[in-house]
Design a protein around this motif. Structure first.
Motif, PDB file in Angstrom:
ATOM      1  N   SER A 208       0.816  -1.215   0.000  1.00 36.81           N
ATOM      2  CA  SER A 208       0.000   0.000   0.000  1.00 36.81           C
ATOM      3  C   SER A 208       0.851   1.267   0.000  1.00 36.81           C
ATOM      4  CB  SER A 208      -0.969  -0.005   1.176  1.00 36.81           C
ATOM      5  OG  SER A 208      -0.263  -0.012   2.394  1.00 36.81           O
ATOM      6  N   SER A 209       2.040   1.218   0.585  1.00 30.02           N
ATOM      7  CA  SER A 209       2.917   2.387   0.585  1.00 30.02           C
ATOM      8  C   SER A 209       3.388   2.708  -0.830  1.00 30.02           C
ATOM      9  CB  SER A 209       4.115   2.129   1.500  1.00 30.02           C
ATOM     10  OG  SER A 209       5.035   3.183   1.410  1.00 30.02           O
ATOM     11  N   VAL A 210       3.788   1.677  -1.563  1.00 29.99           N
ATOM     12  CA  VAL A 210       4.219   1.859  -2.955  1.00 29.99           C
ATOM     13  C   VAL A 210       3.036   2.308  -3.801  1.00 29.99           C
ATOM     14  CG1 VAL A 210       5.075   0.668  -5.018  1.00 29.99           C
ATOM     15  CG2 VAL A 210       6.124   0.224  -2.787  1.00 29.99           C
ATOM     16  N   GLU A 211       1.899   1.671  -3.593  1.00 34.48           N
ATOM     17  CA  GLU A 211       0.691   2.030  -4.343  1.00 34.48           C
ATOM     18  C   GLU A 211       0.306   3.488  -4.100  1.00 34.48           C
ATOM     19  OE1 GLU A 211      -3.651   0.565  -3.668  1.00 34.48           O
ATOM     20  OE2 GLU A 211      -2.595  -0.943  -4.857  1.00 34.48           O
ATOM     21  N   ASN A 212       0.344   3.921  -2.866  1.00 30.16           N
ATOM     22  CA  ASN A 212      -0.007   5.310  -2.544  1.00 30.16           C
ATOM     23  C   ASN A 212       0.995   6.293  -3.142  1.00 30.16           C
ATOM     24  OD1 ASN A 212      -2.324   4.640  -1.148  1.00 30.16           O
ATOM     25  ND2 ASN A 212      -1.281   4.530   0.826  1.00 30.16           N
ATOM     26  N   SER A 213       2.279   5.927  -3.126  1.00 28.44           N
ATOM     27  CA  SER A 213       3.305   6.790  -3.722  1.00 28.44           C
ATOM     28  C   SER A 213       3.116   6.910  -5.230  1.00 28.44           C
ATOM     29  CB  SER A 213       4.699   6.242  -3.422  1.00 28.44           C
ATOM     30  OG  SER A 213       4.963   6.308  -2.053  1.00 28.44           O
ATOM     31  N   LEU A 214       2.841   5.774  -5.884  1.00 30.18           N
ATOM     32  CA  LEU A 214       2.597   5.801  -7.324  1.00 30.18           C
ATOM     33  C   LEU A 214       1.340   6.601  -7.655  1.00 30.18           C
ATOM     34  CD1 LEU A 214       3.461   2.174  -8.452  1.00 30.18           C
ATOM     35  CD2 LEU A 214       4.585   4.277  -9.188  1.00 30.18           C
ATOM     36  N   ARG A 215       0.297   6.410  -6.871  1.00 32.95           N
ATOM     37  CA  ARG A 215      -0.947   7.154  -7.093  1.00 32.95           C
ATOM     38  C   ARG A 215      -0.686   8.663  -6.979  1.00 32.95           C
ATOM     39  NH1 ARG A 215      -3.997   4.676  -3.768  1.00 32.95           N
ATOM     40  NH2 ARG A 215      -4.989   3.338  -5.303  1.00 32.95           N
ATOM     41  N   HIS A 216       0.103   9.052  -5.981  1.00 33.66           N
ATOM     42  CA  HIS A 216       0.437  10.465  -5.809  1.00 33.66           C
ATOM     43  C   HIS A 216       1.191  10.992  -7.031  1.00 33.66           C
ATOM     44  CE1 HIS A 216       1.637  14.180  -3.889  1.00 33.66           C
ATOM     45  NE2 HIS A 216       2.878  13.924  -4.280  1.00 33.66           N
ATOM     46  N   LEU A 217       2.197  10.241  -7.488  1.00 37.60           N
ATOM     47  CA  LEU A 217       2.966  10.672  -8.666  1.00 37.60           C
ATOM     48  C   LEU A 217       2.095  10.778  -9.912  1.00 37.60           C
ATOM     49  CD1 LEU A 217       6.260   8.642  -8.212  1.00 37.60           C
ATOM     50  CD2 LEU A 217       5.963  11.119  -7.987  1.00 37.60           C
ATOM     51  N   LEU A 218       1.249   9.792 -10.115  1.00 39.07           N
ATOM     52  CA  LEU A 218       0.373   9.808 -11.294  1.00 39.07           C
ATOM     53  C   LEU A 218      -0.617  10.970 -11.221  1.00 39.07           C
ATOM     54  CD1 LEU A 218      -0.238   5.970 -11.594  1.00 39.07           C
ATOM     55  CD2 LEU A 218       1.006   7.404 -13.237  1.00 39.07           C
TER      56      LEU A 218
ATOM     57  N   ASP B 148      -5.537   4.743 -11.488  1.00 39.98           N
ATOM     58  CA  ASP B 148      -5.284   3.492 -10.779  1.00 39.98           C
ATOM     59  C   ASP B 148      -5.028   2.316 -11.729  1.00 39.98           C
ATOM     60  OD1 ASP B 148      -5.465   4.797  -8.393  1.00 39.98           O
ATOM     61  OD2 ASP B 148      -7.207   3.674  -7.641  1.00 39.98           O
ATOM     62  N   CYS B 149      -5.527   2.399 -12.941  1.00 36.55           N
ATOM     63  CA  CYS B 149      -5.282   1.330 -13.916  1.00 36.55           C
ATOM     64  C   CYS B 149      -3.794   1.253 -14.287  1.00 36.55           C
ATOM     65  CB  CYS B 149      -6.126   1.527 -15.173  1.00 36.55           C
ATOM     66  SG  CYS B 149      -5.732   3.045 -16.080  1.00 36.55           S
ATOM     67  N   MET B 150      -3.045   2.289 -13.948  1.00 35.12           N
ATOM     68  CA  MET B 150      -1.618   2.319 -14.261  1.00 35.12           C
ATOM     69  C   MET B 150      -0.746   1.868 -13.086  1.00 35.12           C
ATOM     70  SD  MET B 150      -1.580   5.875 -16.368  1.00 35.12           S
ATOM     71  CE  MET B 150       0.101   5.743 -16.930  1.00 35.12           C
ATOM     72  N   LEU B 151      -1.342   1.627 -11.922  1.00 32.48           N
ATOM     73  CA  LEU B 151      -0.572   1.240 -10.741  1.00 32.48           C
ATOM     74  C   LEU B 151       0.149  -0.089 -10.924  1.00 32.48           C
ATOM     75  CD1 LEU B 151      -3.001   2.284  -7.863  1.00 32.48           C
ATOM     76  CD2 LEU B 151      -0.906   3.447  -8.594  1.00 32.48           C
ATOM     77  N   ALA B 152      -0.562  -1.112 -11.364  1.00 30.91           N
ATOM     78  CA  ALA B 152       0.053  -2.436 -11.511  1.00 30.91           C
ATOM     79  C   ALA B 152       1.154  -2.439 -12.571  1.00 30.91           C
ATOM     80  CB  ALA B 152      -1.013  -3.491 -11.819  1.00 30.91           C
ATOM     81  N   PRO B 153       0.920  -1.899 -13.774  1.00 30.10           N
ATOM     82  CA  PRO B 153       2.007  -1.886 -14.762  1.00 30.10           C
ATOM     83  C   PRO B 153       3.231  -1.089 -14.292  1.00 30.10           C
ATOM     84  CG  PRO B 153      -0.078  -1.420 -15.836  1.00 30.10           C
ATOM     85  CD  PRO B 153      -0.329  -1.409 -14.354  1.00 30.10           C
ATOM     86  N   CYS B 154       3.013   0.011 -13.609  1.00 31.96           N
ATOM     87  CA  CYS B 154       4.138   0.828 -13.133  1.00 31.96           C
ATOM     88  C   CYS B 154       4.916   0.124 -12.032  1.00 31.96           C
ATOM     89  CB  CYS B 154       3.649   2.176 -12.622  1.00 31.96           C
ATOM     90  SG  CYS B 154       3.130   3.297 -13.926  1.00 31.96           S
ATOM     91  N   SER B 155       4.213  -0.539 -11.131  1.00 27.02           N
ATOM     92  CA  SER B 155       4.898  -1.192 -10.017  1.00 27.02           C
ATOM     93  C   SER B 155       5.531  -2.514 -10.421  1.00 27.02           C
ATOM     94  CB  SER B 155       3.958  -1.385  -8.831  1.00 27.02           C
ATOM     95  OG  SER B 155       2.904  -2.249  -9.162  1.00 27.02           O
ATOM     96  N   SER B 156       5.080  -3.105 -11.510  1.00 27.42           N
ATOM     97  CA  SER B 156       5.661  -4.380 -11.947  1.00 27.42           C
ATOM     98  C   SER B 156       6.880  -4.185 -12.829  1.00 27.42           C
ATOM     99  CB  SER B 156       4.626  -5.205 -12.711  1.00 27.42           C
ATOM    100  OG  SER B 156       4.383  -4.613 -13.979  1.00 27.42           O
ATOM    101  N   GLY B 157       7.110  -2.968 -13.271  1.00 29.27           N
ATOM    102  CA  GLY B 157       8.260  -2.705 -14.122  1.00 29.27           C
ATOM    103  C   GLY B 157       7.969  -2.905 -15.598  1.00 29.27           C
ATOM    104  N   SER B 158       6.716  -3.147 -15.960  1.00 25.95           N
ATOM    105  CA  SER B 158       6.401  -3.381 -17.364  1.00 25.95           C
ATOM    106  C   SER B 158       6.230  -2.080 -18.149  1.00 25.95           C
ATOM    107  CB  SER B 158       5.148  -4.249 -17.504  1.00 25.95           C
ATOM    108  OG  SER B 158       4.031  -3.593 -16.956  1.00 25.95           O
ATOM    109  N   VAL B 159       6.242  -0.940 -17.446  1.00 32.44           N
ATOM    110  CA  VAL B 159       6.157   0.356 -18.103  1.00 32.44           C
ATOM    111  C   VAL B 159       7.531   1.014 -18.003  1.00 32.44           C
ATOM    112  CG1 VAL B 159       5.126   2.658 -17.993  1.00 32.44           C
ATOM    113  CG2 VAL B 159       3.730   0.644 -17.556  1.00 32.44           C
TER     114      VAL B 159
END
Length: 59
Positions: free
Chosen positions: A6-16, A33-44
């Protein structure tokens, strides 16, 4: 599927939401939020804004 941190997710959400390319983050907090998983998995691919000297070519 990996559990989300959730910490990584919240940080990514803030950046996006700061990036907000379509200008709606003030009204819709989960728009990207649809971009959270691709960004955190390294596929973007993520650019640092820096280019190597070889990417400029020669004149």
């Amino acid at each position: 599927m990996q559990p989300r941190n959730s910490s990584v997710e919240n940080s990514l959400r803030h950046l996006l939401n700061e990036w907000d390319p379509i200008g709606v983050a003030d009204d819709v907090q989960d728009e990207y939020d649809c971009m959270l998983a691709p960004c955190s998995s390294g596929s973007v691919p993520v650019s640092t804004g820096r280019r190597s000297a070889s990417s400029y070519g020669t004149s």
